[in-house]
Each structure stands twice: as structure tokens, then as C-alpha cells.
Design a protein around this motif. Structure first.
Motif, PDB file in Angstrom:
ATOM      1  N   ASP A  22       1.057  -9.521  -0.022  1.00 50.34           N
ATOM      2  CA  ASP A  22       0.522 -10.789  -0.483  1.00 50.34           C
ATOM      3  C   ASP A  22      -0.547 -10.489  -1.852  1.00 50.34           C
ATOM      4  OD1 ASP A  22      -1.727  -9.958   0.828  1.00 50.34           O
ATOM      5  OD2 ASP A  22      -2.334 -12.060   1.587  1.00 50.34           O
ATOM      6  N   GLU A  23      -0.647 -11.571  -2.501  1.00 50.18           N
ATOM      7  CA  GLU A  23      -1.806 -11.358  -3.786  1.00 50.18           C
ATOM      8  C   GLU A  23      -2.888 -10.654  -3.576  1.00 50.18           C
ATOM      9  OE1 GLU A  23      -3.078 -14.273  -7.176  1.00 50.18           O
ATOM     10  OE2 GLU A  23      -1.238 -14.615  -6.551  1.00 50.18           O
ATOM     11  N   ASN A  24      -3.475 -10.946  -2.501  1.00 44.07           N
ATOM     12  CA  ASN A  24      -5.027 -10.535  -2.406  1.00 44.07           C
ATOM     13  C   ASN A  24      -4.799  -8.962  -2.072  1.00 44.07           C
ATOM     14  OD1 ASN A  24      -7.671 -10.525  -2.280  1.00 44.07           O
ATOM     15  ND2 ASN A  24      -7.611 -11.386  -0.077  1.00 44.07           N
ATOM     16  N   GLN A  26      -2.307  -7.100  -2.413  1.00 49.16           N
ATOM     17  CA  GLN A  26      -1.805  -6.518  -3.760  1.00 49.16           C
ATOM     18  C   GLN A  26      -2.903  -6.207  -4.672  1.00 49.16           C
ATOM     19  OE1 GLN A  26       0.777  -8.815  -6.064  1.00 49.16           O
ATOM     20  NE2 GLN A  26       2.518  -7.523  -5.649  1.00 49.16           N
TER      21      GLN A  26
END
Length: 51
Positions: A22-24, A26
Motif C-alpha cells: 500500500d502507499e504508506n 511503499q
């Protein structure tokens, strides 16, 4: 030279694996990999200077 090649291949695989996070997570992973790459470059430069 082979050690450097193996390290860069493993780091490339780690960068490719980050697209599944997920973005966080990543962002954290990319910052960590950046630090590892910086340390590896400094370490190899220091080894070459001592030769």
C-alpha cells in the motif's frame, strides 16, 4: 564486482516488490531502500579507497 552485481539485482527486485504494497508502506520501503543504497555506495567507495 560480482558482489556489487548481486546487491544491485537484489535491490532492483526489492523495488519491484514495492508495487504490491500500500502507499504508506511503499513510501517507508523506498526510504529504507534509499538509505541501504547510500550506505552500500559509501561502503564500496571506502573499500576501493583503502586498496
Amino acid at each position: 564486482m560480482l558482489k556489487i552485481g548481486v546487491i544491485f539485482v537484489l535491490l532492483l527486485l526489492a523495488f519491484l516488490a514495492t508495487k504490491y504494497l500500500d502507499e504508506n508502506a511503499q513510501k517507508k520501503m523506498l526510504i529504507g531502500l534509499g538509505i541501504v543504497i547510500g550506505c552500500a555506495v559509501a561502503f564500496f567507495m571506502a573499500i576501493e579507497l583503502f586498496r
